[in-house]
Design an enzyme around this catalytic site. Structure first.
Site, PDB file in Angstrom:
ATOM      1  CG  ASP A  91      20.324 -74.838  38.727  1.00 29.99           C
ATOM      2  OD1 ASP A  91      20.522 -75.176  39.916  1.00 29.99           O
ATOM      3  OD2 ASP A  91      20.229 -75.645  37.788  1.00 29.99           O
ATOM      4  CB  CYS A 125      21.691 -80.695  44.209  1.00 25.28           C
ATOM      5  SG  CYS A 125      20.754 -81.249  42.740  1.00 25.28           S
TER       6      CYS A 125
HETATM    7  O1  LIG Z   1      26.121 -77.343  36.409  1.00 28.47           O
HETATM    8  P1  LIG Z   1      26.264 -78.194  37.631  1.00 28.47           P
HETATM    9  O2  LIG Z   1      27.320 -77.649  38.570  1.00 28.47           O
HETATM   10  O3  LIG Z   1      26.472 -79.656  37.297  1.00 28.47           O
HETATM   11  O4  LIG Z   1      24.881 -78.188  38.400  1.00 28.47           O
HETATM   12  C1  LIG Z   1      24.304 -77.000  38.879  1.00 28.47           C
HETATM   13  C2  LIG Z   1      22.962 -77.268  39.457  1.00 28.47           C
HETATM   14  O5  LIG Z   1      22.098 -77.891  38.490  1.00 28.47           O
HETATM   15  C3  LIG Z   1      21.243 -78.815  39.180  1.00 28.47           C
HETATM   16  O6  LIG Z   1      19.901 -78.671  38.808  1.00 28.47           O
HETATM   17  P2  LIG Z   1      18.999 -79.924  38.239  1.00 28.47           P
HETATM   18  O7  LIG Z   1      19.361 -81.176  38.958  1.00 28.47           O
HETATM   19  O8  LIG Z   1      19.243 -79.967  36.741  1.00 28.47           O
HETATM   20  O9  LIG Z   1      17.571 -79.502  38.523  1.00 28.47           O
HETATM   21  C4  LIG Z   1      21.443 -78.554  40.657  1.00 28.47           C
HETATM   22  O10 LIG Z   1      20.627 -77.520  41.154  1.00 28.47           O
HETATM   23  C5  LIG Z   1      22.905 -78.190  40.660  1.00 28.47           C
HETATM   24  O11 LIG Z   1      23.319 -77.561  41.857  1.00 28.47           O
END
Ligand SMILES: O=P(O)(O)OC[C@H]1O[C@H](OP(=O)(O)O)[C@H](O)[C@@H]1O
Length: 320
Positions: free
Chosen positions: A194, A125
């Site tokens: 998350d 991700c």
């Molecule tokens: O806070 P940071 O480290 O940037 O991201 C944390 C997590 O948030 C994202 O979720 P999505 O893409 O919003 O569903 C991903 O799951 C990623 O690992």
């Protein structure tokens, strides 16, 4: 930015990533407070509460969102007038945004210490916190290589390879199902989170749990990079983290799905990795084993069992 606009951008994932979501939400609260056209304290507080509820309801899984909104809304406790309320919200939002940015930098510093010269890292991700570790190690002059997954169905891997490419880091872009094929070439897995529960389970982008199992089987260490505001206090009370199920059209074209009446398309956005498959959680206050999650919740976030009793008036009910 307008409150409804921010809420919609979080819902549609134009604003995404647990940390960014939290910062955008508190900025929206600050702007909403600044623009509210009232001098009546009660209606100001009511409108702020509605705004907080609207923002929190946009995405259910990333605990950074309610944690950030609560931290800012708590600044309204005891305020006596609208101007005092606006000032309190502004101060709390600005301070949250600043400390959130600092946290990502600190996580990078601490996480990079776990990356050695020559390491091959796999990430999944697009996580600011995980990327901060990787980019810091690179800036420190360590020769690293990265495997980055595609991340179906929203393809956040494209954002990750863009950042890695911009930094000049040699990167391999692979489909999600290719992780097992390359895990023996990988020295370290680093992902974001998350939400993290009281027992150290990591809720992160769908596919993380499979990667963790694969890494465990191959004896490849797994690091999770996460700010302390991604720890979920209410899991002490047994509250479960809701796993967001997004529109099935993200996975399969509705026109194709319409011709397959016996097929149910599923689209959970996150999964849960048990703490035993995670070696370390790198936070801004240090790298901890998952088993120490409760200490972060109690000592750093200030949510001991006693606080919950107070907050939910369980004490009163027990005495009844
Ligand atoms: O806070 P940071 O480290 O940037 O991201 C944390 C997590 O948030 C994202 O979720 P999505 O893409 O919003 O569903 C991903 O799951 C990623 O690992």
């Amino acid at each position: 930015m307008l409150l409804n606009e921010t809420a919609e951008q979080i819902r549609s994932m134009e604003i995404r990533g647990a940390g960014r979501i939290a910062r955008s939400a508190v900025a929206a609260l600050r702007d909403h407070a600044a623009g509210l056209d009232t001098s009546d304290t009660a209606s100001f507080l009511r409108s702020m509460k509605e705004a907080a509820d609207l923002l929190v309801a946009t995405r259910p899984t990333a605990v950074s969102l309610p944690n950030a909104v609560q931290a800012v809304m708590r600044s309204l406790e005891g305020v006596k007038g609208v101007e005092e309320g606006r000032a309190a919200i502004k101060a709390a939002s600005d301070s949250f945004i600043l400390s959130s940015r600092h946290a990502v930098e600190w996580i990078g510093e601490i996480g990079a210490r776990h990356i050695s010269d020559g390491d091959v890292i796999l990430t999944h991700c697009n996580s600011e916190a995980a990327l901060s570790c990787i980019l810091t190690a690179h800036r420190e002059g360590k020769a690293i290589e990265v495997f980055a997954t595609e991340v179906r169905p929203r393809n956040q891997g494209l954002l990750t390879i863009q950042a890695l490419n911009d930094a000049g880091i040699p990167t391999n872009f692979i489909v999600d199902s290719a992780v097992r094929s390359y895990i023996n070439d990988v020295d370290l897995v680093i992902t974001g989170a998350d939400a993290i529960t009281v027992n150290g389970a990591v809720v992160n982008k769908i596919g993380t749990a499979q990667i963790a199992l694969t890494a465990h089987e191959a004896r490849t260490p797994m690091l999770v990079a996460a700010e302390t505001y991604k720890f979920a206090p209410r899991t002490i009370l047994g509250e479960r983290i809701a796993i967001e199920e997004r529109e099935t059209a993200e996975v399969l074209d509705p026109a194709i799905a319409a011709g397959l009446p016996h097929v149910r398309v599923r689209n959970p956005a996150f999964d849960v990795t048990p703490g035993r498959y995670v070696d370390l959680i790198v936070t801004e206050i240090g790298a901890i084993p998952p088993a120490m999650a409760y200490m972060i919740i109690r000592d750093h976030l200030g949510w001991g069992i006693g606080e919950f009793h107070k907050a939910f008036e369980i004490d009163e009910r027990i005495q009844e």
